[in-house]
Motif scaffolding. Structure first.
Motif, PDB file in Angstrom:
ATOM      1  N   PHE A   6       0.656  -1.133  -0.011  1.00  0.00           N
ATOM      2  CA  PHE A   6      -0.041   0.063   0.135  1.00  0.00           C
ATOM      3  C   PHE A   6       0.821   1.390  -0.226  1.00  0.00           C
ATOM      4  O   PHE A   6       0.487   2.301  -0.681  1.00  0.00           O
ATOM      5  CB  PHE A   6      -0.975  -0.023   1.090  1.00  0.00           C
ATOM      6  N   ILE A   7       1.966   1.348   0.878  1.00  0.00           N
ATOM      7  CA  ILE A   7       2.693   2.638   0.737  1.00  0.00           C
ATOM      8  C   ILE A   7       3.113   3.077  -0.273  1.00  0.00           C
ATOM      9  O   ILE A   7       3.610   4.061  -0.434  1.00  0.00           O
ATOM     10  CB  ILE A   7       3.775   2.410   1.973  1.00  0.00           C
ATOM     11  N   ASN A   8       3.402   2.328  -1.428  1.00  0.00           N
ATOM     12  CA  ASN A   8       4.247   2.761  -2.464  1.00  0.00           C
ATOM     13  C   ASN A   8       2.932   3.337  -3.687  1.00  0.00           C
ATOM     14  O   ASN A   8       3.280   3.595  -4.691  1.00  0.00           O
ATOM     15  CB  ASN A   8       4.690   1.525  -3.469  1.00  0.00           C
ATOM     16  N   LEU A   9       1.373   3.279  -3.243  1.00  0.00           N
ATOM     17  CA  LEU A   9       0.457   3.799  -4.011  1.00  0.00           C
ATOM     18  C   LEU A   9       0.482   5.316  -3.698  1.00  0.00           C
ATOM     19  O   LEU A   9       0.851   5.776  -2.869  1.00  0.00           O
ATOM     20  CB  LEU A   9      -0.695   2.768  -3.716  1.00  0.00           C
ATOM     21  N   ASN A  10      -0.348   5.934  -4.902  1.00  0.00           N
ATOM     22  CA  ASN A  10      -0.438   7.205  -4.942  1.00  0.00           C
ATOM     23  C   ASN A  10      -1.589   7.669  -3.980  1.00  0.00           C
ATOM     24  O   ASN A  10      -2.640   8.233  -4.642  1.00  0.00           O
ATOM     25  CB  ASN A  10      -0.828   7.902  -6.278  1.00  0.00           C
ATOM     26  N   PHE A  11      -1.528   7.421  -2.644  1.00  0.00           N
ATOM     27  CA  PHE A  11      -2.585   8.131  -1.815  1.00  0.00           C
ATOM     28  C   PHE A  11      -2.297   9.735  -1.550  1.00  0.00           C
ATOM     29  O   PHE A  11      -1.359  10.223  -1.946  1.00  0.00           O
ATOM     30  CB  PHE A  11      -2.106   7.456  -0.296  1.00  0.00           C
ATOM     31  N   ASP A  12      -3.440  10.277  -1.123  1.00  0.00           N
ATOM     32  CA  ASP A  12      -3.199  11.643  -1.004  1.00  0.00           C
ATOM     33  C   ASP A  12      -2.730  12.136   0.422  1.00  0.00           C
ATOM     34  O   ASP A  12      -2.512  13.257   0.645  1.00  0.00           O
ATOM     35  CB  ASP A  12      -4.778  12.388  -0.742  1.00  0.00           C
ATOM     36  N   LYS A  13      -2.623  11.201   1.133  1.00  0.00           N
ATOM     37  CA  LYS A  13      -2.315  11.183   2.854  1.00  0.00           C
ATOM     38  C   LYS A  13      -1.726  10.073   3.148  1.00  0.00           C
ATOM     39  O   LYS A  13      -2.492   8.855   3.097  1.00  0.00           O
ATOM     40  CB  LYS A  13      -3.131  11.902   3.533  1.00  0.00           C
ATOM     41  N   SER A  29       7.267   2.876  14.974  1.00  0.00           N
ATOM     42  CA  SER A  29       8.753   3.201  15.204  1.00  0.00           C
ATOM     43  C   SER A  29       9.625   4.414  14.285  1.00  0.00           C
ATOM     44  O   SER A  29       8.838   4.336  13.040  1.00  0.00           O
ATOM     45  CB  SER A  29       9.643   1.922  15.216  1.00  0.00           C
ATOM     46  N   VAL A  30      10.651   4.436  14.580  1.00  0.00           N
ATOM     47  CA  VAL A  30      11.441   5.477  13.720  1.00  0.00           C
ATOM     48  C   VAL A  30      11.868   4.887  12.633  1.00  0.00           C
ATOM     49  O   VAL A  30      11.683   5.260  11.584  1.00  0.00           O
ATOM     50  CB  VAL A  30      12.863   5.927  14.659  1.00  0.00           C
ATOM     51  N   PRO A  31      12.410   3.485  12.661  1.00  0.00           N
ATOM     52  CA  PRO A  31      12.915   2.895  11.560  1.00  0.00           C
ATOM     53  C   PRO A  31      11.796   2.580  10.536  1.00  0.00           C
ATOM     54  O   PRO A  31      12.288   3.008   9.284  1.00  0.00           O
ATOM     55  CB  PRO A  31      13.627   1.499  11.814  1.00  0.00           C
ATOM     56  N   VAL A  32      10.809   2.214  10.782  1.00  0.00           N
ATOM     57  CA  VAL A  32       9.761   2.021   9.842  1.00  0.00           C
ATOM     58  C   VAL A  32       9.132   3.392   9.343  1.00  0.00           C
ATOM     59  O   VAL A  32       8.874   3.656   8.210  1.00  0.00           O
ATOM     60  CB  VAL A  32       8.589   1.275  10.261  1.00  0.00           C
ATOM     61  N   GLY A  33       8.950   4.385  10.116  1.00  0.00           N
ATOM     62  CA  GLY A  33       8.747   5.603   9.855  1.00  0.00           C
ATOM     63  C   GLY A  33       9.400   6.178   8.556  1.00  0.00           C
ATOM     64  O   GLY A  33       9.089   6.899   7.782  1.00  0.00           O
ATOM     65  N   LYS A  34      11.061   5.836   8.678  1.00  0.00           N
ATOM     66  CA  LYS A  34      11.740   6.131   7.709  1.00  0.00           C
ATOM     67  C   LYS A  34      11.239   5.571   6.370  1.00  0.00           C
ATOM     68  O   LYS A  34      11.458   6.191   5.215  1.00  0.00           O
ATOM     69  CB  LYS A  34      12.931   5.890   7.766  1.00  0.00           C
ATOM     70  N   ILE A  35      11.079   4.213   6.513  1.00  0.00           N
ATOM     71  CA  ILE A  35      10.589   3.652   5.040  1.00  0.00           C
ATOM     72  C   ILE A  35       9.282   4.323   4.644  1.00  0.00           C
ATOM     73  O   ILE A  35       9.058   4.500   3.688  1.00  0.00           O
ATOM     74  CB  ILE A  35      10.296   2.013   5.507  1.00  0.00           C
ATOM     75  N   ILE A  36       8.344   4.429   5.525  1.00  0.00           N
ATOM     76  CA  ILE A  36       7.022   5.159   5.215  1.00  0.00           C
ATOM     77  C   ILE A  36       7.324   6.408   4.491  1.00  0.00           C
ATOM     78  O   ILE A  36       6.740   6.715   3.291  1.00  0.00           O
ATOM     79  CB  ILE A  36       6.043   5.354   6.339  1.00  0.00           C
ATOM     80  N   TYR A  37       8.223   7.393   4.845  1.00  0.00           N
ATOM     81  CA  TYR A  37       8.516   8.735   4.342  1.00  0.00           C
ATOM     82  C   TYR A  37       8.988   8.401   3.004  1.00  0.00           C
ATOM     83  O   TYR A  37       8.757   9.353   2.123  1.00  0.00           O
ATOM     84  CB  TYR A  37       9.627   9.233   5.467  1.00  0.00           C
ATOM     85  N   LYS A  38       9.981   7.682   3.014  1.00  0.00           N
ATOM     86  CA  LYS A  38      10.814   7.345   1.435  1.00  0.00           C
ATOM     87  C   LYS A  38       9.821   7.001   0.640  1.00  0.00           C
ATOM     88  O   LYS A  38       9.717   7.497  -0.521  1.00  0.00           O
ATOM     89  CB  LYS A  38      11.934   6.369   1.872  1.00  0.00           C
ATOM     90  N   ALA A  39       8.913   6.095   0.875  1.00  0.00           N
ATOM     91  CA  ALA A  39       7.782   5.412   0.029  1.00  0.00           C
ATOM     92  C   ALA A  39       7.108   6.483  -0.417  1.00  0.00           C
ATOM     93  O   ALA A  39       6.683   6.709  -1.498  1.00  0.00           O
ATOM     94  CB  ALA A  39       7.114   4.273   0.511  1.00  0.00           C
ATOM     95  N   ALA A  40       6.515   7.277   0.438  1.00  0.00           N
ATOM     96  CA  ALA A  40       5.607   8.598   0.194  1.00  0.00           C
ATOM     97  C   ALA A  40       5.990   9.462  -0.641  1.00  0.00           C
ATOM     98  O   ALA A  40       5.633  10.035  -1.442  1.00  0.00           O
ATOM     99  CB  ALA A  40       5.091   9.250   1.491  1.00  0.00           C
ATOM    100  N   THR A  84       3.249  12.283  -1.440  1.00  0.00           N
ATOM    101  CA  THR A  84       2.252  12.039  -0.649  1.00  0.00           C
ATOM    102  C   THR A  84       2.437  12.795   0.706  1.00  0.00           C
ATOM    103  O   THR A  84       3.765  12.271   1.269  1.00  0.00           O
ATOM    104  CB  THR A  84       2.140  10.563  -0.517  1.00  0.00           C
ATOM    105  N   PRO A  85       1.729  13.596   1.087  1.00  0.00           N
ATOM    106  CA  PRO A  85       2.185  14.264   2.537  1.00  0.00           C
ATOM    107  C   PRO A  85       1.832  13.154   3.510  1.00  0.00           C
ATOM    108  O   PRO A  85       1.278  12.084   3.638  1.00  0.00           O
ATOM    109  CB  PRO A  85       1.126  15.212   2.866  1.00  0.00           C
ATOM    110  N   VAL A  86       2.824  12.963   4.582  1.00  0.00           N
ATOM    111  CA  VAL A  86       2.837  12.210   5.889  1.00  0.00           C
ATOM    112  C   VAL A  86       2.762  12.874   7.000  1.00  0.00           C
ATOM    113  O   VAL A  86       3.058  13.626   7.227  1.00  0.00           O
ATOM    114  CB  VAL A  86       4.026  11.192   5.773  1.00  0.00           C
TER     115      VAL A  86
END
Ligand code: NAD
Length: 457
Positions: free
Chosen positions: A175-182, A188-199, A204-206
């Motif tokens: 899901f995180i690689n799809l074109n969401f609007d938010k 956790s911080v390490p997974v937060g970085k993965i999400i931020y990068k994918a967005a 996509t704003p996070v």
């Protein structure tokens, strides 16, 4: 439905404009409340299976907050959705200015396991109130709680509006690689970085609600009994698996011994059943991996209270460590469990400096009657939010925006801030036809330039 098809269905629904009217949004929020009310018992049972969280704690720390957010949004939504007037600058007079809240579109909410309901559902409420569609992916570690949310909400809502996905890393990645609007992520911080990068690939704003080591300062002028009572409550609630729990205490050396004694008394008072085996109302560690990680942090030489455990039941007794320094392994990462290190300082300035050198905490607590000392700590250290003479409770006030800073997160929510978080505010200037200054238009002249300078400067 594949992730792509689910998002496409939500996009089509959103673009039809159906999610925008107040009536539609209120209907979704009321349906959400019905879904919860009619099935509350299943929610209690599921989270009890996950980590033996009692009905009382589940209501007090999870469902009560979810109901409060729902009731607030239902009550205030009409007001929140209204355009808000803004003052107009001289150059645009006699125009009018206002901002218009607008939903972002299709949103993805990713939840953490430690408070599986409120961390997943409060952002969903804000997203629906703001007129968005939502896909929720709660944590796989609190499997039963996630499964019950999927079962109930997917029954009450059509997937075009709100849908819950059960799954782990693989499902989240899809899901995180799809074109969401938010994307709204808690974890956790390490997974937060993965999400931020994918967005970032889709711009996509996070919002990232992350963690960190939250200190509690105890100054010599505090009421020690009440201090210990409130720290012990906030720390051992949910067996320390709380993002805003006190991670460690910084206490003035002069009162270290008294504080340790009071903490011990409070543990015995608040958890009297430990001697009889697994106590009622004490939460398990979520899984064996976390149990082993936590047990490895306990330095037996430094245990003041507790240090004992029951692996078969994944229980770690409330543990206090003393004679701790910033160099101890327990001070490396967020503890996220029922272990409380106490560091004694001789000089407050040096203690503040130590905290400042570390990643910005999500929460910071100060126990002191001194306004000056409180102000000093609060202005010198960057942190998400916190309390004076209490712990954890600040997050129950929906008027206080909740969120981190630096590595403890970005973006806020709760109450109106959650509505804001899931909205874009269109800034609009409205002009009448009857007035237009000539000086705006070519041909330009020195006189016009001087007049403009006069107006601006
Ligand atoms: P986590 O980061 O392991 O998991 C959070 C979510 O991310 C889960 O839904 C999980 O399925 C997903 N995920 C895990 N690995 C992933 C990957 N590689 N790619 C994509 N998605 C992935 O966090 P957790 O263990 O559930 O929660 C503990 C952490 O969350 C702690 O650091 C705590 O401080 C923090 N937390 C913060 C808040 C807050 O409000 N700021 C609240 C609760 C917890």
């Amino acid at each position: 439905m594949t992730p792509e098809n689910l998002l496409a269905a939500q996009k089509e629904f959103f673009l039809s404009g159906q999610t925008k009217p107040l009536k539609f949004r209120l209907k979704q929020l009321k349906k959400f409340r019905d879904a919860l009310r009619e099935n509350e018992q299943y929610f209690y049972e599921a989270v009890y299976k996950d980590f033996s969280k009692s009905e009382f704690e589940t209501y007090a720390t999870e469902l009560s907050l979810v109901y409060s957010e729902l009731n607030l949004a239902i009550k205030k939504l009409k007001k929140w959705m209204k355009p808000k007037k803004k003052r107009t600058n001289l150059a645009n007079l006699p125009g009018k200015s206002y901002v218009l809240p607008d939903p972002l579109g299709c949103t993805l909410v990713i939840g953490a396991w430690n408070y599986p309901y409120q961390l997943s559902l409060i952002p969903v409420i804000s997203a629906l109130a703001a007129g968005n569609t939502v896909i929720l992916k709660p944590s796989e570690l609190s499997y039963n709680a996630s499964a019950i949310m999927a079962k109930i909400f997917n029954h009450f809502f059509i997937p075009e509006i709100f849908h819950v996905i059960v799954g782990g890393v693989k499902e989240t990645q899809a899901f995180i690689n799809l074109n969401f609007d938010k994307i709204f992520f808690t974890g956790s911080v390490p997974v937060g970085k993965i999400i931020y990068k994918a967005a970032a690939q889709n711009m996509t704003p996070v919002t990232l609600e992350l963690g960190g080591k939250s200190p509690t300062f105890v100054l010599p002028d505090t009421n020690l009994k009440m201090t210990a009572k409130r720290i012990v409550w906030g720390k051992f609630l949910n067996a320390g698996q709380t993002c805003v729990a006190t991670d460690y205490i910084l206490v003035d050396k002069k009162i270290e011994t008294q504080l340790l004694e009071e903490l011990k008394k409070q543990i015995n008072k608040q958890f009297p059943d430990f001697s009889k085996g697994v106590p009622e109302n004490y939460v398990q560690i979520i899984n064996e991996r976390n149990f082993d990680r936590l047990m490895n942090l306990i330095d037996k030489e430094k245990v003041y209270v507790g240090g004992t455990s029951d692996r078969a039941n994944r229980i770690i007794h409330p543990t206090i460590m003393h004679n701790v320094t910033f160099k101890d392994p327990v001070m490396d990462d967020e503890i996220f469990g029922p272990i409380l290190p106490v560091i004694a300082y001789e000089n407050l300035e040096e203690a503040i400096e130590e905290v400042k050198q570390r990643p910005k905490p999500l929460a910071l607590y100060i126990f002191s009657k001194s306004k000056r000392a409180v102000r000093q700590i609060q202005t010198e250290i960057s942190f998400g939010g916190g309390a004076v003479n209490d712990t954890v409770m600040h997050l129950t006030n929906h008027r206080l925006a909740f969120g981190g800073t630096g590595s403890s997160g970005m973006g806020n929510y709760h109450g109106y801030t959650g509505f804001e978080n899931f909205s874009h505010f269109k800034s609009i200037l409205k002009k009448p036809y009857w007035f237009e200054p000539k000086m705006k238009y070519a041909p330009y002249s020195e006189k016009k330039r001087k007049f403009l300078k006069f107006l601006i400067e």
